[in-house]
Scaffold this motif. Sequence first.
Motif, PDB file in Angstrom:
ATOM      1  N   GLY A 236      61.156  47.770  44.080  1.00 15.74           N
ATOM      2  CA  GLY A 236      61.986  48.507  43.146  1.00 15.74           C
ATOM      3  C   GLY A 236      62.253  49.936  43.576  1.00 15.74           C
ATOM      4  N   PHE A 238      62.069  54.051  43.349  1.00 13.73           N
ATOM      5  CA  PHE A 238      60.965  54.973  43.095  1.00 13.73           C
ATOM      6  C   PHE A 238      61.481  56.407  43.083  1.00 13.73           C
ATOM      7  CE2 PHE A 238      61.008  54.110  47.667  1.00 13.73           C
ATOM      8  CZ  PHE A 238      60.945  55.381  48.233  1.00 13.73           C
ATOM      9  N   GLU A 239      60.681  57.256  42.448  1.00 12.10           N
ATOM     10  CA  GLU A 239      61.042  58.668  42.333  1.00 12.10           C
ATOM     11  C   GLU A 239      60.641  59.408  43.603  1.00 12.10           C
ATOM     12  OE1 GLU A 239      60.539  61.296  38.584  1.00 12.10           O
ATOM     13  OE2 GLU A 239      58.764  61.698  39.826  1.00 12.10           O
ATOM     14  N   THR A 250      66.146  59.599  43.151  1.00 12.22           N
ATOM     15  CA  THR A 250      65.738  58.204  42.997  1.00 12.22           C
ATOM     16  C   THR A 250      66.142  57.443  44.247  1.00 12.22           C
ATOM     17  OG1 THR A 250      65.992  58.270  40.591  1.00 12.22           O
ATOM     18  CG2 THR A 250      65.995  56.105  41.643  1.00 12.22           C
ATOM     19  N   CYS A 314      57.732  53.952  49.642  1.00 12.83           N
ATOM     20  CA  CYS A 314      56.624  54.275  48.744  1.00 12.83           C
ATOM     21  C   CYS A 314      56.049  52.987  48.160  1.00 12.83           C
ATOM     22  CB  CYS A 314      57.113  55.192  47.624  1.00 12.83           C
ATOM     23  SG  CYS A 314      55.858  55.634  46.405  1.00 12.83           S
ATOM     24  N   ARG A 315      54.724  52.893  48.120  1.00 13.00           N
ATOM     25  CA  ARG A 315      54.077  51.724  47.525  1.00 13.00           C
ATOM     26  C   ARG A 315      53.984  51.836  46.011  1.00 13.00           C
ATOM     27  NH1 ARG A 315      52.012  48.075  50.837  1.00 13.00           N
ATOM     28  NH2 ARG A 315      51.524  48.632  53.003  1.00 13.00           N
ATOM     29  N   GLY A 316      54.123  53.020  45.496  1.00  7.33           N
ATOM     30  CA  GLY A 316      54.035  53.222  44.052  1.00  7.33           C
ATOM     31  C   GLY A 316      55.366  53.593  43.442  1.00  7.33           C
ATOM     32  N   SER A 317      55.303  54.411  42.410  1.00  5.20           N
ATOM     33  CA  SER A 317      56.516  54.799  41.694  1.00  5.20           C
ATOM     34  C   SER A 317      56.966  56.213  41.997  1.00  5.20           C
ATOM     35  CB  SER A 317      56.283  54.673  40.175  1.00  5.20           C
ATOM     36  OG  SER A 317      55.211  55.523  39.770  1.00  5.20           O
ATOM     37  N   ARG A 318      56.140  56.982  42.766  1.00  4.86           N
ATOM     38  CA  ARG A 318      56.474  58.386  42.988  1.00  4.86           C
ATOM     39  C   ARG A 318      55.977  58.841  44.365  1.00  4.86           C
ATOM     40  NH1 ARG A 318      54.219  63.623  41.590  1.00  4.86           N
ATOM     41  NH2 ARG A 318      55.852  65.079  40.875  1.00  4.86           N
TER      42      ARG A 318
END
Length: 323
Positions: A236, A238-239, A250, A314-318
């Motif tokens: 998805g 990510f920021e 984004t 990025c593996r996360g959201s930020r």
Amino acid sequence: MKPGGEYADTLVVARRDEVASDVVALTLRHPTGRELPAWEPGAHLDLILDTGLTRQYSLCGDPADRASWRIAVLRAPAGRGGSARVHDTLAEGTEVRVRGPRNHFALRPAARYLFIAGGIGITPLLPMTAAAEAAGADWTLLYGGRTRASMAFADQLAARHGDKVRLVPQDEEGLLDLAPYLTARSGPGTLVYCCGPEPLLQAAEEACRDWPDGALRTERFQPSPRTDAETEPAGGAFELVLTRSGLTLTVQPERSVLRTVEAAGVPVLYSCEEGTCGTCETDVVEGEVDHRDSVLTDEERATGETMMICVSRCRGSRLVLDL
């Protein structure tokens, strides 16, 4: 690597030598005779050609020579046009834009070395063998090529270093057999440096699978084969926070970090967009990186300090970058 933080200038081709079949060596100097930035074995240089192509070539001269840089370029008929442009247009007296040097293949101190070269992969290893010799290290060079005539610098290496250099032309002896040499050089304190075509690098990685982490260092001309994790869809959005620019963006699944940053008007250096050259390396302030490059070692990836923004995500959201 900060945008604008690298040396960039126009140099002149001071000398051009044919050093093997389809291999030309170029000696580059500043038009005014100005001293060039220092470099260490393993470093490479960007040539910015007048067609808009940017290509990376390993420095293969003497790091102590601050008056000139030397590269060697193989004409690759199946390439993307960069090597042909170098061969066909960069005559003595021609000016060319350069950028760098940068080094992701640095020579680390060791008691013993095994250097493995395939074809034009000899170029970054030339100053490495000289440095190992100067340091009094125990070293061997295993150098393979299609034919003896295609192997740049082979004669001078053999004449200078004798039985420390093992030349293996494929048409005379077949493919390089790495196992005997790796077995002979194995043990604590040995480092292996390998550069050449992908089958050679994969053979070296397989042969060194049980060696200590970090004992094998490779440099690739093209992206390494992707692992299952690296071939998974990007995931998805990510920021993305750019600390020096004060921007929050984004990154969409179909767009790279590099292209997102560029679209926001933030200047960033890049070249290959394949994760092989290291030009776009960027400091990471915060966030877990999904590394998809062919430059960083496992140890460097584990630190999470930098990333190649042309391919990694990025593996996360930020994700927070120093841009």
